[in-house]
Design a protein around this motif. Structure first.
Motif, PDB file in Angstrom:
ATOM      1  N   ARG A  50      74.495  35.228  36.050  1.00 51.03           N
ATOM      2  CA  ARG A  50      75.207  35.012  34.938  1.00 51.03           C
ATOM      3  C   ARG A  50      76.882  34.621  35.310  1.00 51.03           C
ATOM      4  N   ASP A  51      77.233  35.119  36.500  1.00 49.96           N
ATOM      5  CA  ASP A  51      78.479  35.045  37.036  1.00 49.96           C
ATOM      6  C   ASP A  51      78.497  33.959  38.231  1.00 49.96           C
ATOM      7  N   TRP A  52      77.526  33.089  38.161  1.00 45.93           N
ATOM      8  CA  TRP A  52      77.516  32.209  39.201  1.00 45.93           C
ATOM      9  C   TRP A  52      78.188  30.810  38.932  1.00 45.93           C
ATOM     10  N   THR A  53      78.909  30.138  39.767  1.00 43.24           N
ATOM     11  CA  THR A  53      79.739  28.966  39.330  1.00 43.24           C
ATOM     12  C   THR A  53      79.187  27.525  39.952  1.00 43.24           C
ATOM     13  N   ASP A  54      77.994  27.957  40.855  1.00 48.75           N
ATOM     14  CA  ASP A  54      77.363  26.807  41.431  1.00 48.75           C
ATOM     15  C   ASP A  54      76.357  26.136  40.914  1.00 48.75           C
ATOM     16  N   GLY A  55      76.401  25.171  40.169  1.00 49.67           N
ATOM     17  CA  GLY A  55      75.420  24.390  39.436  1.00 49.67           C
ATOM     18  C   GLY A  55      74.063  24.258  40.180  1.00 49.67           C
ATOM     19  N   ALA A  56      74.353  23.696  41.567  1.00 50.74           N
ATOM     20  CA  ALA A  56      73.477  23.581  42.267  1.00 50.74           C
ATOM     21  C   ALA A  56      72.284  24.742  42.328  1.00 50.74           C
ATOM     22  N   LYS A  57      72.960  26.060  42.915  1.00 55.66           N
ATOM     23  CA  LYS A  57      72.303  27.172  43.061  1.00 55.66           C
ATOM     24  C   LYS A  57      71.529  27.390  41.569  1.00 55.66           C
ATOM     25  N   LEU A  58      72.280  27.287  40.637  1.00 52.19           N
ATOM     26  CA  LEU A  58      71.699  27.734  39.200  1.00 52.19           C
ATOM     27  C   LEU A  58      70.131  27.026  39.091  1.00 52.19           C
ATOM     28  N   PHE A  59      70.356  25.605  39.571  1.00 47.65           N
ATOM     29  CA  PHE A  59      69.361  24.693  39.307  1.00 47.65           C
ATOM     30  C   PHE A  59      68.052  25.208  40.318  1.00 47.65           C
ATOM     31  N   GLN A  60      68.624  25.799  41.563  1.00 53.00           N
ATOM     32  CA  GLN A  60      67.654  26.182  42.317  1.00 53.00           C
ATOM     33  C   GLN A  60      66.717  27.508  41.789  1.00 53.00           C
ATOM     34  N   LEU A  61      67.740  28.159  41.358  1.00 52.81           N
ATOM     35  CA  LEU A  61      67.331  29.525  40.597  1.00 52.81           C
ATOM     36  C   LEU A  61      65.927  29.219  39.470  1.00 52.81           C
ATOM     37  N   ALA A  62      66.429  28.056  38.786  1.00 51.09           N
ATOM     38  CA  ALA A  62      65.624  27.643  37.699  1.00 51.09           C
ATOM     39  C   ALA A  62      64.071  27.197  38.570  1.00 51.09           C
ATOM     40  N   GLU A  63      64.473  26.480  39.443  1.00 52.85           N
ATOM     41  CA  GLU A  63      62.923  26.079  40.306  1.00 52.85           C
ATOM     42  C   GLU A  63      62.339  27.163  40.908  1.00 52.85           C
ATOM     43  N   LEU A  64      63.119  28.229  41.316  1.00 50.63           N
ATOM     44  CA  LEU A  64      62.609  29.803  41.886  1.00 50.63           C
ATOM     45  C   LEU A  64      61.680  29.991  40.869  1.00 50.63           C
ATOM     46  N   ARG A  65      62.057  30.383  39.455  1.00 51.94           N
ATOM     47  CA  ARG A  65      61.491  31.194  38.479  1.00 51.94           C
ATOM     48  C   ARG A  65      60.179  30.524  38.254  1.00 51.94           C
ATOM     49  N   ARG A  66      60.240  29.056  38.240  1.00 55.73           N
ATOM     50  CA  ARG A  66      59.156  28.455  37.620  1.00 55.73           C
ATOM     51  C   ARG A  66      58.095  28.583  38.753  1.00 55.73           C
ATOM     52  N   THR A  67      58.609  28.504  40.126  1.00 53.21           N
ATOM     53  CA  THR A  67      57.608  28.660  41.139  1.00 53.21           C
ATOM     54  C   THR A  67      56.971  29.872  41.134  1.00 53.21           C
ATOM     55  N   SER A  68      57.868  30.939  41.000  1.00 54.77           N
ATOM     56  CA  SER A  68      57.442  32.285  41.068  1.00 54.77           C
ATOM     57  C   SER A  68      56.288  32.372  39.922  1.00 54.77           C
ATOM     58  N   ARG A  69      56.455  32.149  38.635  1.00 56.49           N
ATOM     59  CA  ARG A  69      55.584  32.236  37.509  1.00 56.49           C
ATOM     60  C   ARG A  69      54.203  31.565  38.032  1.00 56.49           C
ATOM     61  N   ALA A  70      54.293  30.598  38.380  1.00 62.59           N
ATOM     62  CA  ALA A  70      53.116  29.664  39.071  1.00 62.59           C
ATOM     63  C   ALA A  70      52.403  30.458  39.849  1.00 62.59           C
ATOM     64  N   LEU A  71      52.947  30.960  40.866  1.00 62.24           N
ATOM     65  CA  LEU A  71      52.441  31.747  41.995  1.00 62.24           C
ATOM     66  C   LEU A  71      51.804  33.143  41.452  1.00 62.24           C
ATOM     67  N   LEU A 227      49.167  29.738  48.966  1.00 57.05           N
ATOM     68  CA  LEU A 227      50.184  29.414  50.158  1.00 57.05           C
ATOM     69  C   LEU A 227      51.379  28.440  49.787  1.00 57.05           C
ATOM     70  N   PRO A 228      51.010  27.106  49.347  1.00 58.94           N
ATOM     71  CA  PRO A 228      52.171  26.280  49.156  1.00 58.94           C
ATOM     72  C   PRO A 228      53.189  26.675  48.193  1.00 58.94           C
ATOM     73  N   LEU A 229      52.779  27.305  47.098  1.00 58.53           N
ATOM     74  CA  LEU A 229      53.863  28.079  46.350  1.00 58.53           C
ATOM     75  C   LEU A 229      54.575  29.213  46.942  1.00 58.53           C
ATOM     76  N   ALA A 230      54.075  29.908  47.657  1.00 54.25           N
ATOM     77  CA  ALA A 230      54.836  30.983  48.283  1.00 54.25           C
ATOM     78  C   ALA A 230      55.526  30.618  49.421  1.00 54.25           C
ATOM     79  N   GLU A 231      55.370  29.288  49.886  1.00 62.06           N
ATOM     80  CA  GLU A 231      56.116  28.865  51.023  1.00 62.06           C
ATOM     81  C   GLU A 231      57.438  27.996  50.523  1.00 62.06           C
ATOM     82  N   ARG A 232      57.178  27.557  49.298  1.00 61.98           N
ATOM     83  CA  ARG A 232      58.343  26.973  48.492  1.00 61.98           C
ATOM     84  C   ARG A 232      59.236  28.007  48.073  1.00 61.98           C
ATOM     85  N   ILE A 233      58.867  29.278  47.694  1.00 66.54           N
ATOM     86  CA  ILE A 233      59.688  30.172  47.499  1.00 66.54           C
ATOM     87  C   ILE A 233      60.670  30.547  48.697  1.00 66.54           C
TER      88      ILE A 233
END
Length: 244
Positions: A50-71, A227-233
């Motif tokens: 919530r304190d981040w100012t880097d949009g690219a990093k926030l975008f990666q966080l969204a991908e991380l959460r999606r991948t984590s849920r799928a994993l 494995l592919p999901l874990a490797e992406r994380i």
């Protein structure tokens, strides 16, 4: 937090693999603890973001959460397969459908043999010999598949291959003696031909699965889905840690 998340991700993977390989409850418990840690650490990262100012990093966080849920979803499905007949769908098909059909066919063959010998019809000797050999092939198949299918071997033994070929030729074999037995015994041969035909088709499905990685579906799911999901994380976390 990134280090803790990476460690929890790796620990869950190692514990799940151990559970798949051994079925041990210790591995299952460790895997469940690792998932809890993974979810807790992800929650902490989200709160921190919530304190981040880097949009690219926030975008990666969204991908991380999606991948984590799928994993986590894939891991839970996989864990439910361990210790159940669904882990080996081909073996389950054999045990539930093919093996009982073999047992029924052998009983039917016995009954028809006894009837043919009692009828003393013309050509009885040849018919009895043919059915006796077919019965022997079916018994060999039942005994052989009970050993071959659960094993890690891909190729069947020569004896099993020979009996398998005899089963595939059963319809022609039975048709060759059909006119040499009484009408009542012809009915028995017709029922046996139909039963063996349907059994052979199901057995073909079982043997086709035996040659693929999907035979052990738990192992397949671990390698191809988890494995592919874990490797992406790991890749996303690695990028963050390198940039920090």
């Amino acid at each position: 937090m990134m280090a803790e998340f990476a460690a929890a991700n790796e620990a869950s993977l190692v514990a799940l693999r151990g559970f798949v390989l051994t079925g041990g409850e210790g591995f299952r418990s460790e895997w469940q603890r690792s998932l809890t840690q993974l979810e807790m650490t992800e929650g902490a990262i989200v709160a921190d973001s919530r304190d981040w100012t880097d949009g690219a990093k926030l975008f990666q966080l969204a991908e991380l959460r999606r991948t984590s849920r799928a994993l986590v979803a894939q891991e839970r499905v996989l864990a439910e397969l361990v210790g159940t007949p669904n882990r080996f769908p081909g073996l389950r098909l054999y045990e539930e459908d093919v093996d009982p059909a073999f047992a029924e066919a052998i009983t039917l063959c016995d009954r028809t043999l006894q009837s043919i010998m009692a009828s003393n019809w013309v050509g009885t000797k040849e018919s009895v010999d043919t059915l006796a050999r077919l019965r022997g092939h079916m018994r060999l198949l039942r005994d052989g598949f009970a050993i071959y299918l659960p094993s890690g071997e891909k190729a069947m033994s020569p004896d099993l291959q020979s009996a398998r070929l005899a089963l595939r030729d059963a319809a022609a074999t039975l048709a060759g003696i059909r006119g040499k037995v009484s009408p009542a015994d012809q009915v028995g041969l017709d029922r046996l031909t139909t039963l063996l035909g349907s059994t052979d088709r199901k057995l073909e499905q079982v043997l086709a699965l035996k040659q693929t990685p999907r035979w052990d579906y738990a192992d397949y799911a671990f390698r191809q889905k988890v494995l592919p999901l874990a490797e992406r994380i790991s890749s996303i976390v690695g990028e963050w840690r390198a940039a920090s």
